[in-house]
Scaffold this motif. Sequence first.
Motif, PDB file in Angstrom:
ATOM      1  N   PRO A  28       0.785  -1.222   0.000  1.00 40.02           N
ATOM      2  CA  PRO A  28       0.000   0.000   0.000  1.00 40.02           C
ATOM      3  C   PRO A  28       0.821   1.278   0.000  1.00 40.02           C
ATOM      4  N   THR A  29       2.144   1.235   0.085  1.00 41.01           N
ATOM      5  CA  THR A  29       2.932   2.452   0.207  1.00 41.01           C
ATOM      6  C   THR A  29       3.472   2.951  -1.124  1.00 41.01           C
ATOM      7  N   LEU A  30       3.102   2.317  -2.232  1.00 38.26           N
ATOM      8  CA  LEU A  30       3.680   2.672  -3.516  1.00 38.26           C
ATOM      9  C   LEU A  30       2.882   3.789  -4.174  1.00 38.26           C
ATOM     10  N   ARG A  31       3.615   4.660  -4.878  1.00 40.15           N
ATOM     11  CA  ARG A  31       2.972   5.727  -5.606  1.00 40.15           C
ATOM     12  C   ARG A  31       3.649   5.884  -6.966  1.00 40.15           C
ATOM     13  N   ALA A  32       2.886   6.317  -7.958  1.00 43.20           N
ATOM     14  CA  ALA A  32       3.443   6.626  -9.267  1.00 43.20           C
ATOM     15  C   ALA A  32       3.241   8.107  -9.533  1.00 43.20           C
ATOM     16  N   GLN A  33       4.184   8.749 -10.241  1.00 40.37           N
ATOM     17  CA  GLN A  33       4.177  10.192 -10.354  1.00 40.37           C
ATOM     18  C   GLN A  33       3.981  10.712 -11.767  1.00 40.37           C
ATOM     19  N   GLU A  34       4.251   9.927 -12.789  1.00 37.91           N
ATOM     20  CA  GLU A  34       4.264  10.448 -14.134  1.00 37.91           C
ATOM     21  C   GLU A  34       2.862  10.650 -14.687  1.00 37.91           C
ATOM     22  N   LYS A  35       2.789  11.418 -15.778  1.00 42.79           N
ATOM     23  CA  LYS A  35       1.528  11.644 -16.478  1.00 42.79           C
ATOM     24  C   LYS A  35       1.059  10.323 -17.093  1.00 42.79           C
ATOM     25  N   PRO A  36      -0.250  10.180 -17.327  1.00 42.19           N
ATOM     26  CA  PRO A  36      -0.769   8.886 -17.796  1.00 42.19           C
ATOM     27  C   PRO A  36      -0.662   8.695 -19.298  1.00 42.19           C
ATOM     28  N   TYR A  37       0.429   9.184 -19.922  1.00 43.98           N
ATOM     29  CA  TYR A  37       0.617   8.984 -21.356  1.00 43.98           C
ATOM     30  C   TYR A  37       1.076   7.551 -21.628  1.00 43.98           C
ATOM     31  N   PHE A  38       0.748   7.069 -22.818  1.00 45.60           N
ATOM     32  CA  PHE A  38       1.218   5.752 -23.242  1.00 45.60           C
ATOM     33  C   PHE A  38       2.351   5.842 -24.257  1.00 45.60           C
ATOM     34  N   VAL A 200       2.485  13.820 -29.399  1.00 47.55           N
ATOM     35  CA  VAL A 200       2.079  15.052 -28.722  1.00 47.55           C
ATOM     36  C   VAL A 200       1.008  14.693 -27.708  1.00 47.55           C
ATOM     37  N   GLY A 201       1.150  15.184 -26.491  1.00 46.51           N
ATOM     38  CA  GLY A 201       0.173  14.884 -25.453  1.00 46.51           C
ATOM     39  C   GLY A 201      -0.171  16.091 -24.610  1.00 46.51           C
ATOM     40  N   ALA A 202      -1.363  16.072 -24.043  1.00 47.35           N
ATOM     41  CA  ALA A 202      -1.805  17.117 -23.112  1.00 47.35           C
ATOM     42  C   ALA A 202      -2.669  16.461 -22.053  1.00 47.35           C
ATOM     43  N   ALA A 203      -2.456  16.819 -20.786  1.00 46.76           N
ATOM     44  CA  ALA A 203      -3.210  16.202 -19.702  1.00 46.76           C
ATOM     45  C   ALA A 203      -3.292  17.163 -18.523  1.00 46.76           C
ATOM     46  N   ARG A 204      -4.345  17.008 -17.722  1.00 49.72           N
ATOM     47  CA  ARG A 204      -4.518  17.799 -16.514  1.00 49.72           C
ATOM     48  C   ARG A 204      -5.423  17.049 -15.542  1.00 49.72           C
ATOM     49  N   PRO A 205      -5.361  17.373 -14.254  1.00 51.15           N
ATOM     50  CA  PRO A 205      -6.295  16.764 -13.297  1.00 51.15           C
ATOM     51  C   PRO A 205      -7.713  17.282 -13.525  1.00 51.15           C
ATOM     52  N   PHE A 206      -8.706  16.474 -13.149  1.00 49.74           N
ATOM     53  CA  PHE A 206     -10.076  16.940 -13.210  1.00 49.74           C
ATOM     54  C   PHE A 206     -10.290  18.117 -12.260  1.00 49.74           C
ATOM     55  N   CYS A 215      -8.757  10.111   0.146  1.00 52.88           N
ATOM     56  CA  CYS A 215      -9.873   9.640  -0.657  1.00 52.88           C
ATOM     57  C   CYS A 215      -9.342   8.912  -1.881  1.00 52.88           C
ATOM     58  N   THR A 216     -10.204   8.102  -2.465  1.00 50.73           N
ATOM     59  CA  THR A 216      -9.852   7.354  -3.666  1.00 50.73           C
ATOM     60  C   THR A 216     -10.598   7.875  -4.885  1.00 50.73           C
ATOM     61  N   PHE A 217     -11.816   8.356  -4.685  1.00 55.52           N
ATOM     62  CA  PHE A 217     -12.658   8.761  -5.801  1.00 55.52           C
ATOM     63  C   PHE A 217     -12.778  10.275  -5.935  1.00 55.52           C
ATOM     64  N   CYS A 218     -11.934  11.043  -5.227  1.00 50.67           N
ATOM     65  CA  CYS A 218     -11.958  12.493  -5.378  1.00 50.67           C
ATOM     66  C   CYS A 218     -11.530  12.868  -6.788  1.00 50.67           C
ATOM     67  N   LEU A 219     -12.052  13.979  -7.304  1.00 48.89           N
ATOM     68  CA  LEU A 219     -11.758  14.370  -8.669  1.00 48.89           C
ATOM     69  C   LEU A 219     -10.280  14.660  -8.891  1.00 48.89           C
ATOM     70  N   GLU A 220      -9.579  15.114  -7.847  1.00 51.98           N
ATOM     71  CA  GLU A 220      -8.153  15.407  -8.035  1.00 51.98           C
ATOM     72  C   GLU A 220      -7.325  14.144  -8.235  1.00 51.98           C
ATOM     73  N   LYS A 221      -7.915  12.976  -7.991  1.00 52.95           N
ATOM     74  CA  LYS A 221      -7.202  11.717  -8.205  1.00 52.95           C
ATOM     75  C   LYS A 221      -7.273  11.253  -9.663  1.00 52.95           C
ATOM     76  N   PHE A 222      -8.055  11.958 -10.486  1.00 49.59           N
ATOM     77  CA  PHE A 222      -8.221  11.574 -11.882  1.00 49.59           C
ATOM     78  C   PHE A 222      -7.583  12.620 -12.789  1.00 49.59           C
ATOM     79  N   MET A 223      -6.948  12.139 -13.854  1.00 54.35           N
ATOM     80  CA  MET A 223      -6.415  13.013 -14.890  1.00 54.35           C
ATOM     81  C   MET A 223      -7.079  12.649 -16.215  1.00 54.35           C
TER      82      MET A 223
END
Length: 300
Positions: A28-38, A200-206, A215-223
């Motif tokens: 449970p202590t792991l986190r990922a930081q990068e943008k969700p580009y493929f 070319v990519g563009a992304a932002r948090p909701f 929280c898990t379902f807060c809007l700031e958790k989604f990009m």
Amino acid sequence: MVRSFLKPGRPTAPSIFLTILLGIMATPTLRAQEKPYFVTYSQDLEEPGNLEIETKTALGQPADSHRYGATATELEYGVFAWWTTELYLDTQTTGQESTLFTGFRLENRVRPLMREHLINPVLYVEYENTSGADKTLLEVVGHDGQSDLASPNDEASQEHQHEAELKLILSSNLKAWNISENFISEKNLGHEPWEFGYAVGAARPFRTLGSGKPCTFCLEKFMFGGEAYGGLGDTWSLTLHDTSQYVAPIVGWQLPFGRLSFSTGFGLTSSSLDRVYRFGWASELPQVGSWFRGSKGGAQ
């Protein structure tokens, strides 16, 4: 040679990596930081000493061929704040054919300017040792097309590709948005021409402001965002003619133990796949480098 790592049809490598990933997901202590580009890269590098483990899976079906699923498993390590190195291990499964280990890639990214600027450049160098059966679609260059993905596994696995890839990554953070442009050049280390492509990519948090509560379902958790990528021909024919081009909306979800990403790519040309469905998983192990350093006198 690629086949020396795993014989065609043996699912040993995917099974090993699945076991590793299940273990990571249980931490449970792991986190990922990068943008969700493929396909697109931003200026984000791995934190020094941290190891990120990520999978990127592409699902598609070339015309007149079978459905396939291809996964790139990435081990990304932060050497310094300005240097990230990465190992890719690629596999694929094609319906009514076989499961293959299709090769490996060694990647290095260097950020020459560490302070934040309007445009942040990153230099990318990669060596690829893959077979012709590789279908991960981590980039599209030259005149790559769906016909390259349609060859039967037993034939395509006989082709061995030793390639060098260079990228110029330009990335900007504009308020809540990240906007990134990648210029790609790739060359087979034989006598083939240089091939070119872009992403070319563009992304932002909701939502940019956090609620201040776990929280898990807060809007700031989604990009959300999108990326476009494709080939630009080669040194013999620098053109968009007979190239593959894709646009793809993307969604990322930051969970307490990692990040999920989803994308549907839409082919824009006859050379492109009609659809490319992608999903990814990324988790981070903090300060892996310290595991291999002895501690004297207790905790530091």
